[in-house]
Design an enzyme around this catalytic site. Structure first.
Site, PDB file in Angstrom:
ATOM      1  N   ILE A 175       0.409  -1.532   0.293  1.00  0.00           N
ATOM      2  CA  ILE A 175      -0.168  -0.238   0.129  1.00  0.00           C
ATOM      3  C   ILE A 175       0.595   0.782  -0.189  1.00  0.00           C
ATOM      4  O   ILE A 175       2.003   1.056   0.641  1.00  0.00           O
ATOM      5  CB  ILE A 175      -0.979  -0.128   1.355  1.00  0.00           C
ATOM      6  CG1 ILE A 175      -2.095  -1.031   1.121  1.00  0.00           C
ATOM      7  CG2 ILE A 175      -1.386   1.138   0.989  1.00  0.00           C
ATOM      8  CD1 ILE A 175      -2.910  -1.373  -0.279  1.00  0.00           C
ATOM      9  N   GLU A 176       0.839   1.609  -1.144  1.00  0.00           N
ATOM     10  CA  GLU A 176       2.018   3.062  -1.327  1.00  0.00           C
ATOM     11  C   GLU A 176       0.642   4.681  -1.423  1.00  0.00           C
ATOM     12  O   GLU A 176       1.470   5.371  -1.643  1.00  0.00           O
ATOM     13  CB  GLU A 176       2.788   2.817  -2.361  1.00  0.00           C
ATOM     14  CG  GLU A 176       4.235   1.778  -1.763  1.00  0.00           C
ATOM     15  CD  GLU A 176       4.945   1.379  -3.416  1.00  0.00           C
ATOM     16  OE1 GLU A 176       5.355   2.616  -3.849  1.00  0.00           O
ATOM     17  OE2 GLU A 176       5.215   0.242  -2.725  1.00  0.00           O
TER      18      GLU A 176
END
Ligand SMILES: *[C@@H]1O[C@H](CO)[C@@H](O)[C@H](O)[C@H]1NC(C)=O
Length: 333
Positions: A175-176
């Site tokens: 999750i960026e």
């Protein structure tokens, strides 16, 4: 070697000394996990012909990875009627009618071949490019059910299954972007569903970037059960290229003191080749000594992660791939 494939237990005996048998064991400290599906080498070497090797080819030829992490499921469409979307560069081009969801029988065959050789196949959610987030916990919980039915042992007969009857081995969180909302509920619901299947063990991994704490992932990591951490030691000041800033110890301390699963395995995530990331690549001799000292110092060390398979298989030193050299070293020590 063909006859040796039939039983993993005899393969060690009939294989030559140079041929290791690779298979995933979450408790081992010698796993090699490689992301697959984005053809990073092909993208960074425009004159290179063809996409990255298929999973089928890789596993038929005893690729050195113990786990492949499929990259990516990059659009969630959570809270809508639309199914999520994936992207595997050129490895899958067909969709379910009336949707943008890939239908990938070729990848499914590859996964089966890989699993028959003891390798684990995880599906990575997120990535650097995509549209993914939850508005609330309810969406996170619903999404766990959606994925359970699409990729795991869920029995909803209306679910679209991109890999047919294949049952994956777990989920990876990369999750960026978006926000941290809903992921803890997502992971705990998924773990409840995983626990319903007594025949199989499932895994949840997460791939934070090395600066601690990770912006999007830390609130998730602090409250969710994670089996493996694939820390991206690249593209940042704490990359492998600067040993004085290498902060594995910071993550190890967090895991031992604060994580829900204090026995999680922590992997050194590395670029698989000079162009696998903007920074962080080191030659094999340097990687080997980082592995050696990290493994000696930290009991939670679980192995190495490469971004990505195509880089690590195509980057050669002395005739061997970076992936093979690394796997051999991990297994032999
Ligand atoms: C998907 O399309 C690309 C581009 O046309 C092609 O190179 C690739 O071989 C196709 N992949 C499959 C699995 O058919």
């Amino acid at each position: 070697m063909k006859s040796c494939y039939t039983a993993l237990s005899v393969a060690l005996v009939c294989g030559s000394a140079l041929t290791n048998v690779f298979g995933f064991d979450v408790n081992s400290r010698s796993n090699l996990a490689t992301y697959w599906g984005q053809n990073s080498y092909g993208v960074t070497h425009p004159n290179h012909s063809g996409p990255e090797q298929s999973l089928e080819e890789l596993c038929r030829n005893n690729a050195p990875s113990d786990a492949f992490v499929l990259a990516f499921l990059h659009i969630f469409n959570a809270g809508t009627d639309k199914p999520p979307q994936m992207d595997f560069a050129g490895q899958c081009n067909t969709t379910f009618e009336g949707t943008q969801l890939l239908k990938c029988p070729g990848i499914a065959r590859g996964i089966k071949t890989c699993q028959s050789k003891g390798k684990a196949i995880l599906l990575s959610l997120g990535g650097a490019v995509g549209q993914y987030s939850f508005n609330n916990d309810k969406e996170g919980r619903a999404f766990a059910h959606t994925l359970w039915n699409m990729f795991f042992a869920g029995k909803d007969s209306k679910a679209l299954r991109p890999f047919g009857d294949v049952v994956l081995d777990g989920i990876d969180l990369d999750i960026e972007g978006g926000s941290s909302v809903g992921y803890v509920a997502f992971v705990s619901t998924l773990r409840e569903l995983f626990a319903q299947d007594k025949r199989k063990r499932y895994y949840i991994s997460a791939a934070p970037q090395c600066p601690f704490p990770d912006h999007y992932m830390q609130p998730i990591l602090n409250e969710a059960w994670i089996d493996m951490l694939f820390i991206q030691f690249y593209n940042n000041y704490c990359g492998l290229n600067d040993p004085s800033k290498f902060n594995f110890g910071q993550w190890d301390k967090w895991a031992k003191e604060k994580a829900v699963n204090k026995d999680m395995k922590i992997f050194i995530g590395a670029p698989g080749g000079p162009k696998g990331a903007n920074s962080g690549f080191v030659e094999f001799s340097a990687l080997r000594s980082i592995i050696e000292s990290t493994r000696a110092k930290y009991p939670l060390f679980g192995g190495v992660m490469f971004w990505d398979t195509s880089q690590a298989m195509n980057t050669k030193e002395g005739g061997s791939s970076y992936a093979q050299l690394t796997a051999n070293f991990l297994k032999q020590a």
